[in-house]
Design an enzyme around this catalytic site. Sequence first.
Site, PDB file in Angstrom:
ATOM      1  CG  ASP A   1      12.436  32.283 -39.120  1.00 49.86           C
ATOM      2  OD1 ASP A   1      13.537  32.806 -39.312  1.00 49.86           O
ATOM      3  OD2 ASP A   1      11.644  31.999 -40.036  1.00 49.86           O
TER       4      ASP A   1
ATOM      5  CB  ALA B   1      -0.923   0.001   1.222  1.00 46.05           C
TER       6      ALA B   1
ATOM      7  CD  GLU C   1       0.682  -0.024  -6.440  1.00 47.59           C
ATOM      8  OE1 GLU C   1      -0.536  -0.033  -6.241  1.00 47.59           O
ATOM      9  OE2 GLU C   1       1.521   0.137  -5.540  1.00 47.59           O
TER      10      GLU C   1
ATOM     11  CG  ASP D   1      -2.803   4.439  -4.447  1.00 45.57           C
ATOM     12  OD1 ASP D   1      -3.102   5.298  -3.600  1.00 45.57           O
ATOM     13  OD2 ASP D   1      -1.763   3.761  -4.404  1.00 45.57           O
TER      14      ASP D   1
END
Length: 722
Positions: free
Chosen positions: A135, A89, A93, A564
Amino acid sequence: MVYMGTLVTGGQGLAVVVGTGRFTEIGKIQTLVGIAKPPETPMERQLSRIGTQLVILSGAVCGVVFLIGLIRGYGFLQMLKTAISLAVAAVPEGLPTVATTTLALGIRNMRKHNVLIRHLDAVETLGSVQTICLDKTGTITMNRMAVVSIFTGMRRISASNGNFSLESLDEGMALSYSGRSCVSPYQCDELLKLIHVSVLCNESEVIREKGRYIVNGTPTENALIHLALSSGVDIYALRERFPRFKIYHRSENRNFMVTLHGIRIHSSEKYQGKIIAIKGSPNEVLSMCSLHLKDNNKIPLTEDDRLNIEIENERMAGSALRVLGVAYAFIDEEIGSEVKSSEFGVDLPAYILNSELIWLGLVGIADPIRPGVKELIGRFHTAGIDTIMITGDQSPTAYAIGKELHLSKGEQLEILDSSHLTSLDPDLMRAMCKRVHVFSRVSPAHKLQIVQALQSAGKIVAMTGDGINDGPALKAADIGIAMGHTGTDVAREVADVILEDDNMETMIIAISQGRTIYNNIRKSIHFLLSTNLSEIMVMFMAIAGGLGQPLSAMQLLWINLMSDIAPGLALALEPPEPDVLSRPPRSPDDPIIKSSDFKRISFESAMLAVGALGAYGYGIMRYGMGQRASTMAFMSLTAGQLLHSISCRSEKHSIFDKDQLPPNKYLNIALGSSFALQVLSMIVPGLRSLLGITPINILDGLVIGGSAIMPLLVNESSKKMG
């Protein structure tokens, strides 16, 4: 030796093929490309470093939790399962997935604004651009040139759609035209000769098709052809009468073009002498001339005449016109058809340099600035981005355009003529590049030199361009930006970003998106780290304090799954914050998570942990240690982490601010779905049994809600105090 893939930007020649396929230098390179691997981007390296650090840190903390649990008398297997779950946990990841997904979705979003990103890592670099080199021709201007002013015979003539108006008229030359005084080229020998020489010293191809003319060539030379066509000049007949034998192109050290023509006698192959036609830099062409035309007479060029021409050149250039000087000479000698051989010299032969050149005049060509560019420059400055204009025009023209665009941010405009740039010391070059706003008389090699000097000074440089000669600089810049519609294949091939509609205003959108994407990845990382750290804190403080295990292994994995994935991805899709273009660009050396961020993350994690432990403590006091108290901690921490995603939407803006952040529908959906799943975990018997939780009453629900909302309020209030 000329290698396959070499681009010829001017001139003609023959080459002998000595190798094909894998035996060419390009073929050898292609073989190497097949086995080579691209390096990691800075963000990939930083994320990999953070991941490694978190694995080590979380492993150490989980090991400490495991040992403390054993000391407290918990079973070995029980603590092993808890430590492993906590380690899983604790490590976010999903970081690489969030980063890659965010970059990919950002590219898709930019595509909707006609911005094509050719490399994934270019999105990351866009957000840190500190200097943008513009330019002039085709980028700042529309590259739709037209002759608007002529100075010939010591007279000023304005040109518009084939009509020529004298500012000071000589009697006998003026014609009545709609109440204005005009002059006809066929009554002014010097004007007609200037138009003829401009057509002869010109490589634009003219095609007559269905009663109209199609002109193919460079914008400057096309403008001269259109001037002749609108004046009624028969270009086909003129070029047939004066066939071109040789061309001496403009080069690095010679800012003018020379062509050699024969004077055809009727339709025979015999020629009655030669004509030299020259156009290019007014000062260089003028320095070669000894005579000039005035009132159809050839008269010597005096110092006063030269001074008047130079003043007129300055006046035209000060009006932001591209100015060309035009001259010619006769060589009275018989030449035959043998002069048709393909001879293309690099240095001018003596017979041209020693010819008695006749000055014809100045041609002022207007190239209108693209609509919105002036405002765009201001927006770049507001975003903390320095702007530098690079042009091949002479200094007065470049200065006038730079002044009009306010490139210097209200300060004194600094301009540098690049003629002697190659002889400058590298250290001096770096110092000058930091101060200069406009580079004039720039060659392709100079463009590359300027970009590299800025980079060596520590700047993240973006370069815009559309031509072949912009290729090296576009390739070398941190971000090469090419025009998609008018840009050449070469420019588009080497660029990192392509503006498909040639609209420079979309550049500010691209930079805004680049900054937003980087900020969103930071927000996602911030959210993942703070929520995962809060889980470690809850477990560590509870076990160390002898309060038992507030969360089981399965509950830890469930919280990790819930908080997550969906909220983390939703934060990566945050719309731009209102002041994203009011902040200075980030330094490329800044880590994606700074030490100050870790302090903030630790504080927020502690608030989440305190909220969950508060609910857990209430549960222990009311029900004792067991499933009911654990359920209170589980529900409180999960709800607190989900609400914490709202706080992670901005580092500075609070929910208490009057200027609210733009809505994020993806986050609303993620929170709604996650809360719905959390409620289902209480209702569905199978899930409830799997997670080891018990039903809660209204009072327990209020305690859980209060302990989840409290961290949000505290964390948001601390933003305002900060």
